[in-house]
Design a protein around this motif. Structure first.
Motif, PDB file in Angstrom:
ATOM      1  N   THR A   1      84.229  18.903 -37.774  1.00 52.33           N
ATOM      2  CA  THR A   1      82.886  19.046 -37.068  1.00 52.33           C
ATOM      3  C   THR A   1      82.595  20.461 -37.085  1.00 52.33           C
ATOM      4  N   ILE A   2      81.220  20.729 -37.438  1.00 51.31           N
ATOM      5  CA  ILE A   2      80.508  21.796 -37.444  1.00 51.31           C
ATOM      6  C   ILE A   2      79.790  21.958 -36.455  1.00 51.31           C
ATOM      7  N   VAL A   3      79.649  22.934 -35.640  1.00 52.52           N
ATOM      8  CA  VAL A   3      78.711  23.091 -34.621  1.00 52.52           C
ATOM      9  C   VAL A   3      78.072  24.673 -34.911  1.00 52.52           C
ATOM     10  N   ASP A   4      76.632  24.657 -34.799  1.00 51.80           N
ATOM     11  CA  ASP A   4      75.798  25.764 -35.084  1.00 51.80           C
ATOM     12  C   ASP A   4      74.371  25.740 -34.206  1.00 51.80           C
ATOM     13  N   PRO A   5      74.182  26.767 -33.636  1.00 52.50           N
ATOM     14  CA  PRO A   5      72.805  26.635 -32.741  1.00 52.50           C
ATOM     15  C   PRO A   5      71.594  26.598 -33.937  1.00 52.50           C
ATOM     16  N   GLY A   6      71.722  26.772 -34.868  1.00 53.45           N
ATOM     17  CA  GLY A   6      70.643  26.864 -35.962  1.00 53.45           C
ATOM     18  C   GLY A   6      70.291  25.530 -36.630  1.00 53.45           C
ATOM     19  N   ILE A   7      69.511  25.465 -37.569  1.00 58.72           N
ATOM     20  CA  ILE A   7      69.438  24.221 -38.213  1.00 58.72           C
ATOM     21  C   ILE A   7      69.949  24.189 -39.459  1.00 58.72           C
ATOM     22  N   ASP A   8      70.032  22.918 -40.106  1.00 56.91           N
ATOM     23  CA  ASP A   8      70.712  22.676 -41.224  1.00 56.91           C
ATOM     24  C   ASP A   8      69.974  23.177 -42.487  1.00 56.91           C
ATOM     25  N   HIS A   9      70.099  24.350 -42.942  1.00 60.76           N
ATOM     26  CA  HIS A   9      69.448  25.118 -43.993  1.00 60.76           C
ATOM     27  C   HIS A   9      69.410  24.159 -45.452  1.00 60.76           C
ATOM     28  N   GLY A  10      70.341  23.171 -45.610  1.00 57.87           N
ATOM     29  CA  GLY A  10      70.491  22.102 -46.506  1.00 57.87           C
ATOM     30  C   GLY A  10      69.299  21.316 -46.765  1.00 57.87           C
ATOM     31  N   ASP A  11      68.477  21.186 -45.530  1.00 54.96           N
ATOM     32  CA  ASP A  11      67.630  20.445 -45.503  1.00 54.96           C
ATOM     33  C   ASP A  11      66.164  20.947 -45.780  1.00 54.96           C
ATOM     34  N   LEU A  12      66.095  22.150 -46.060  1.00 58.91           N
ATOM     35  CA  LEU A  12      64.769  22.879 -46.418  1.00 58.91           C
ATOM     36  C   LEU A  12      64.631  22.760 -47.911  1.00 58.91           C
ATOM     37  N   ASP A  13      63.139  22.801 -48.377  1.00 57.19           N
ATOM     38  CA  ASP A  13      62.734  22.827 -49.596  1.00 57.19           C
ATOM     39  C   ASP A  13      62.730  24.242 -50.080  1.00 57.19           C
ATOM     40  N   PHE A  14      62.621  24.713 -51.140  1.00 54.73           N
ATOM     41  CA  PHE A  14      62.460  26.184 -51.510  1.00 54.73           C
ATOM     42  C   PHE A  14      61.638  26.782 -51.104  1.00 54.73           C
ATOM     43  N   ALA A  15      60.423  26.433 -50.831  1.00 57.19           N
ATOM     44  CA  ALA A  15      59.056  27.037 -50.291  1.00 57.19           C
ATOM     45  C   ALA A  15      59.499  27.563 -48.531  1.00 57.19           C
ATOM     46  N   ASN A  16      60.034  26.434 -47.958  1.00 55.87           N
ATOM     47  CA  ASN A  16      60.583  26.704 -46.302  1.00 55.87           C
ATOM     48  C   ASN A  16      61.702  27.628 -46.490  1.00 55.87           C
ATOM     49  N   LEU A  17      62.628  27.427 -47.407  1.00 56.87           N
ATOM     50  CA  LEU A  17      63.579  28.415 -47.427  1.00 56.87           C
ATOM     51  C   LEU A  17      63.243  29.914 -47.450  1.00 56.87           C
ATOM     52  N   ARG A  18      62.413  30.109 -48.683  1.00 54.54           N
ATOM     53  CA  ARG A  18      61.702  31.426 -48.823  1.00 54.54           C
ATOM     54  C   ARG A  18      61.330  32.088 -47.622  1.00 54.54           C
ATOM     55  N   ARG A  19      60.522  31.343 -46.779  1.00 56.68           N
ATOM     56  CA  ARG A  19      60.040  31.730 -45.735  1.00 56.68           C
ATOM     57  C   ARG A  19      61.056  32.246 -44.505  1.00 56.68           C
ATOM     58  N   ARG A  20      62.334  31.899 -44.717  1.00 58.99           N
ATOM     59  CA  ARG A  20      63.360  32.067 -43.933  1.00 58.99           C
ATOM     60  C   ARG A  20      64.208  33.344 -44.498  1.00 58.99           C
ATOM     61  N   ARG A  21      63.684  34.200 -45.339  1.00 57.42           N
ATOM     62  CA  ARG A  21      64.645  35.145 -45.983  1.00 57.42           C
ATOM     63  C   ARG A  21      65.442  35.687 -44.876  1.00 57.42           C
ATOM     64  N   SER A  22      66.386  36.182 -44.967  1.00 50.51           N
ATOM     65  CA  SER A  22      67.305  37.005 -44.243  1.00 50.51           C
ATOM     66  C   SER A  22      67.766  38.288 -44.647  1.00 50.51           C
ATOM     67  N   TRP A  23      68.990  38.464 -44.793  1.00 48.98           N
ATOM     68  CA  TRP A  23      69.514  39.916 -45.157  1.00 48.98           C
ATOM     69  C   TRP A  23      70.510  39.425 -46.454  1.00 48.98           C
ATOM     70  N   MET A  24      70.534  40.260 -47.308  1.00 44.88           N
ATOM     71  CA  MET A  24      71.382  40.043 -48.559  1.00 44.88           C
ATOM     72  C   MET A  24      72.971  40.278 -48.271  1.00 44.88           C
ATOM     73  N   ILE A  25      73.698  39.587 -48.929  1.00 45.31           N
ATOM     74  CA  ILE A  25      75.172  39.759 -48.754  1.00 45.31           C
ATOM     75  C   ILE A  25      75.804  39.759 -50.121  1.00 45.31           C
ATOM     76  N   GLY A  26      76.642  40.661 -50.288  1.00 44.06           N
ATOM     77  CA  GLY A  26      77.493  40.566 -51.858  1.00 44.06           C
ATOM     78  C   GLY A  26      78.596  39.859 -51.957  1.00 44.06           C
ATOM     79  N   LEU A  27      78.801  39.158 -52.904  1.00 46.33           N
ATOM     80  CA  LEU A  27      80.096  38.472 -53.132  1.00 46.33           C
ATOM     81  C   LEU A  27      80.661  39.322 -54.284  1.00 46.33           C
ATOM     82  N   SER A  28      81.877  39.569 -54.207  1.00 48.32           N
ATOM     83  CA  SER A  28      82.701  40.153 -55.343  1.00 48.32           C
ATOM     84  C   SER A  28      83.682  39.384 -55.598  1.00 48.32           C
ATOM     85  N   PHE A  29      84.896  39.746 -56.018  1.00 51.52           N
ATOM     86  CA  PHE A  29      85.979  39.017 -56.724  1.00 51.52           C
ATOM     87  C   PHE A  29      86.462  37.885 -55.734  1.00 51.52           C
ATOM     88  N   HIS A  30      86.906  38.197 -54.580  1.00 45.75           N
ATOM     89  CA  HIS A  30      87.312  37.324 -53.651  1.00 45.75           C
ATOM     90  C   HIS A  30      86.359  36.269 -53.142  1.00 45.75           C
TER      91      HIS A  30
END
Length: 309
Positions: free
Chosen positions: A52-81
């Motif tokens: 069970t996942i609990v989160d106060p926000g929306i399911d971002h997986g339901d957004l199309d690309f145009a709506n997702l772009r309007r919800r740009r947040s901050w960038m995160i970096g992924l390295s080796f791990h």
């Protein structure tokens, strides 16, 4: 974690994940894949995880690309791990994550407002080993994978638009409340066998741990900085896929700039709280802010008018 869970008695384990950020979503994927593997192997001695996942926000997986772009947040970096964890799931990186971010190829260190050192990462690091992606974009990618592969699974219960309020450690349950419009906002409780706190710096789960375990000490007082985040067009004199650490983009500041998709940059300018921020930067007039950057920023050909806005 209790001994019966560790030993794998074959019973259902109710896993409650608080927070649908990258870590929470990936944890859900990994545990649900364990279920699939156990069923394939027909191993009744292995536990079945009910997620069970609990989160106060929306399911971002339901957004199309145009709506997702309007919800740009901050960038995160992924390295080796981080990349290794995502790639441990076949197809997750290649089919869902990769197209949403930027494979870093260059690194720039700015020591003054004019002097910089540039490093070609393609010659110093393995291919695709450092990756930059918007926080909401990776959440959308991981959520899409979950929805595609487990949406109709009886072991996956997503509770978006739901806020965790309190952890009852004694009864092993979490009090939650719906936050979406038109939803029942009465408090309810969710029982758990295993609780994962993936809810960020102001964690409800961490707070309950501190109350329950007096021998554990944790203190969060201040970050001692103020910051401003901006999405900017890629300057003409900056190479694509460049991560930048600038110690003096403007006076009394440190800047972290990461590349985004669509030839954009995510710039975070950080100011120490023990020094005053220039009055011009606090102005409500965009032209005043723009003039300040034009005067002091010499590293790149920034669009100072856009920064002012």
């Amino acid at each position: 974690m209790s001994e019966d869970i560790r030993s794998g008695t074959g019973r259902k384990i109710r896993v409650l994940i608080i927070g649908a950020g990258p870590s929470g979503l990936l944890a859900a994927i990994l545990l649900l894949r364990r279920n699939a593997a156990a069923k394939l192997e027909q191993s009744p001695e292995k536990p079945v995880y009910e997620i069970t996942i609990v989160d106060p926000g929306i399911d971002h997986g339901d957004l199309d690309f145009a709506n997702l772009r309007r919800r740009r947040s901050w960038m995160i970096g992924l390295s080796f791990h981080g990349i290794k964890a995502i790639r441990s799931v076949p197809g997750l990186y290649e089919d869902y994550v990769k197209a949403s971010g930027v494979d870093l190829k260059n690194f720039t260190i700015g020591l003054t407002n004019t002097f910089k050192i540039e490093v070609d990462l393609t010659k110093t690091l393995p291919p695709e080993s450092v990756f930059s992606i918007d926080r909401n974009f990776i959440c959308a990618a991981l959520a899409r994978y979950l929805n595609t592969n487990f949406k109709f699974s009886a072991e996956f219960i997503p509770r978006y638009n739901t806020k965790a309020l309190f952890v009852d450690v004694e009864k092993k349950r979490v009090v939650v409340r719906s936050t979406g419009k038109g939803l029942d906002d009465n408090d309810m409780h969710l029982d758990y066998d295993l609780l994962l706190g993936c809810d960020g710096i102001r964690s409800v789960v961490r707070n309950s741990f501190l109350i329950k375990h007096r021998d554990f000490e944790f203190s969060l007082s201040d970050t001692f900085t103020a910051s401003k985040c901006m999405h900017l067009k890629l300057p003409r004199d900056v190479k694509e896929a460049t991560y930048m650490y600038l110690s003096a983009l403007i006076p009394n500041s440190t800047s972290f700039i990461m590349p985004e998709t669509d030839n954009l940059l995510n710039a975070v300018i950080v100011f120490p709280k023990n020094k005053p921020i220039a009055k011009d930067l606090l102005s409500e007039d965009p032209s005043v802010v723009s003039a300040y950057f034009k005067k002091h920023s010499k590293m790149f050909a920034l669009d100072c008018d856009e920064i002012g806005k």
